[in-house]
Write a protein that holds these residues in place. Structure first.
Motif, short mmCIF file in Angstrom:
data_model
loop_
_atom_site.label_atom_id
_atom_site.label_comp_id
_atom_site.label_asym_id
_atom_site.label_seq_id
_atom_site.Cartn_x
_atom_site.Cartn_y
_atom_site.Cartn_z
N SER A 343 0.81 -1.23 0.00
CA SER A 343 0.00 0.00 0.00
C SER A 343 0.83 1.27 0.00
O SER A 343 0.29 2.36 -0.19
CB SER A 343 -0.93 0.01 1.23
OG SER A 343 -0.17 -0.05 2.44
N ASP A 344 2.17 1.15 0.20
CA ASP A 344 2.98 2.37 0.29
C ASP A 344 4.44 2.04 -0.04
O ASP A 344 5.35 2.39 0.70
CB ASP A 344 2.88 2.97 1.69
CG ASP A 344 3.54 4.34 1.79
OD1 ASP A 344 3.78 4.97 0.73
OD2 ASP A 344 3.85 4.77 2.92
N ASN A 376 0.41 1.42 -4.55
CA ASN A 376 -0.70 0.81 -3.83
C ASN A 376 -1.42 -0.16 -4.78
O ASN A 376 -1.79 0.22 -5.90
CB ASN A 376 -1.68 1.89 -3.35
CG ASN A 376 -2.72 1.36 -2.40
OD1 ASN A 376 -3.12 0.20 -2.46
ND2 ASN A 376 -3.19 2.21 -1.50
#
Length: 497
Positions: A343-344, A376
């Protein structure tokens, strides 16, 4: 007769007889064979010194220490699809003495020192090795071979060693350290479809003239094995990549594909865990990375392309699953890796620079700095598979990749890392899938597209330093991208002029 043990609940390992017995006998007998009576004079010279030293002389004329018929990892069959297994066949280990030209002089010698330090650490160090030959006759997924592997003439220059330390910590950790001084190297061989891909691997000191070192730590963590990356220094180079036939005769006019290498690694934090996959077959775990590669390069003749200050940061743990798989349509066998919880993720390249072969002379201005940030997967997964094909013998491998729910990330380009003026954009990828065949052929490395479908949207394109521009310059949409099946890319060396 087989000896089987189960380190993880969802799998089993098998050592074929007599390989297991040979290994067990060697582990038990080698130190005993090296013990000799010490007279009073010699005893006086070692009295009061810490630790013990065990010298092992290999007796076989060709330096053979052990052979193993096969080692098999079999995945627990939870879906009634039949056993899937990874098998290494015809494993050999030799320790030999060689001269400066790499010629084998005879069987080798190992000096092992075992010591308990004042802090309670148990240290085992093996040194004074001449050279190691390690071979695997076939690497197979459920009976489908992807080729053979050889690490020949692994040369240990004076001062090099292999070290294992049991650290007196809570919980207990095992540290593994490999130190290779200048002059150390490996002759690498990968054999596929009667063709050989070879390279001379070299270990180089870092810019402070400290020898190459690789270190990692092993511990138990929450019912899982945890492997942490430690200090890594120096440069590892894969030089003189070439193709030959199965007799060693050079192909492509004996031209080299060039050299690859990386070095000056800084591990801010990095580890991965391994456990049984409770929800499915195979293994699962977590991985985390905040690692910077000081330089990665590609070199041909006297010129070199350098990628500097390459950082990979997951910004949290990524979950993975590994599973041995079989295809019911083309009867291929292989392994699938599934990455989730991305996600990051950030990938940055500080600079791209041309230079002469040493990486220091004749350096050009940077071609720029690049960054992919805040990657992401929208709660989806990156699925990759490696397949051994069902044709008789080794006929290349197939690589599959898919992004199940698309992805999005921020893209940045700047003249250099410190520049305020930048080109930025927000990139959105739709669902992506690709199937590619990789094969070693007499004409070079062949990449053939079986399937590739994608879509991409480049939004919020901006140019400036954040104060001079207003709004956005526009967007770019790419829909329905399909690469015609059978399209291929061939990589072959350019003949010298």
């Amino acid at each position: 007769m087989n000896a089987i043990f189960s380190p993880l609940t969802s799998s089993r390992w098998t050592f074929s007889y007599p390989a297991f017995s040979v290994l067990a006998i060697w582990l038990c007998a080698s130190p005993l064979q090296a013990l000799q009576a010490i007279d009073d004079v010699d005893m006086a010279s070692v009295y009061g010194q810490s630790g013990i030293s065990i010298d092992t002389q290999i007796e076989a004329d060709d330096g053979t220490l052990l052979t193993i018929g096969s080692v098999t990892y079999t995945e627990e069959n939870k879906d009634d699809s039949g056993d899937e297994f990874l098998q290494l066949k015809d494993i050999g280990l030799q320790i030999v003495e060689i001269d400066d030209a790499g010629n084998v002089l005879g069987p080798g010698f190992i000096s092992t020192r075992i010591d308990v330090a004042e802090n309670g650490n148990l240290n085992i160090r093996s040194s004074e090795l001449g050279a190691i030959n390690f071979t695997v006759g076939s690497i197979e997924f459920s009976g489908r071979s992807i080729g053979a592997l050889g690490l020949n003439r692994w040369r240990f220059a004076p001062g090099s060693f292999l070290e294992t330390t049991v650290l007196n910590d809570t919980p207990v950790k095992i540290r593994s350290r490999t130190l290779m001084t200048d002059g150390s190297g490996i002759d690498f061989r990968y054999i596929e479809d009667d063709l050989l891909l070879t390279s001379n691997i070299e270990f180089k000191s870092d810019s402070s003239n400290r020898p190459f070192q690789s270190e990692f730590f092993l511990s138990a963590d929450n019912q899982a094995l945890k492997i942490e990356f430690g200090e890594t220094r120096g440069t590892l180079e894969f030089n003189n990549l070439k193709l030959s036939d199965n007799l060693g005769n050079p192909l492509l006019n004996n031209q080299s594909f060039g050299d690859l290498g990386y070095g000056d690694i800084v591990v801010n934090q990095g580890y991965f865990t391994v456990r049984a996959n409770d929800n499915s077959e195979g293994l699962s775990g977590e991985l985390l990375s905040d690692i910077t590669v000081g330089t990665a390069f590609y070199r041909t003749d006297e010129n070199r392309l350098n990628f500097e200050n390459v950082n990979i940061a997951t910004n949290g743990e990524i979950r993975y699953q590994l599973e041995l798989v079989g295809s019911q349509t083309d009867f291929a066998r292989g392994m699938t890796a599934i990455l989730t919880d991305i996600s990051d993720l950030d990938l940055t390249i500080g600079s791209i620079i041309f230079s002469q072969a040493d990486g220091l002379s004749g350096r050009s201005d940077s071609l720029g700095a690049f960054a992919i940030e805040n990657l992401n997967l929208n709660g989806g997964a990156l699925v990759t598979s490696l397949w051994a094909l069902s044709a008789t013998g080794s006929q290349g491998i197939r690589l599959d990749a898919a992004i199940t729910r698309g992805a999005q990330f921020d893209f940045t380009y700047a003249d250099d890392e410190s520049s305020a003026a930048k080109l930025t954009a927000e990139v959105v990828l739709g669902e992506f899938s690709a199937e590619t065949l990789l094969d070693i052929t007499p004409k070079g490395l062949n990449f053939t597209v079986e399937n590739l479908e994608a879509e991409a949207h480049v939004n919020a394109i901006r140019i400036g330093d954040g104060s001079l521009y207003q709004g956005q310059t526009g967007r770019i949409d790419i829909d329905g991208l399909v690469v015609q099946p059978g399209s291929y890319l061939r990589v072959e060396p350019i003949p010298s002029i």
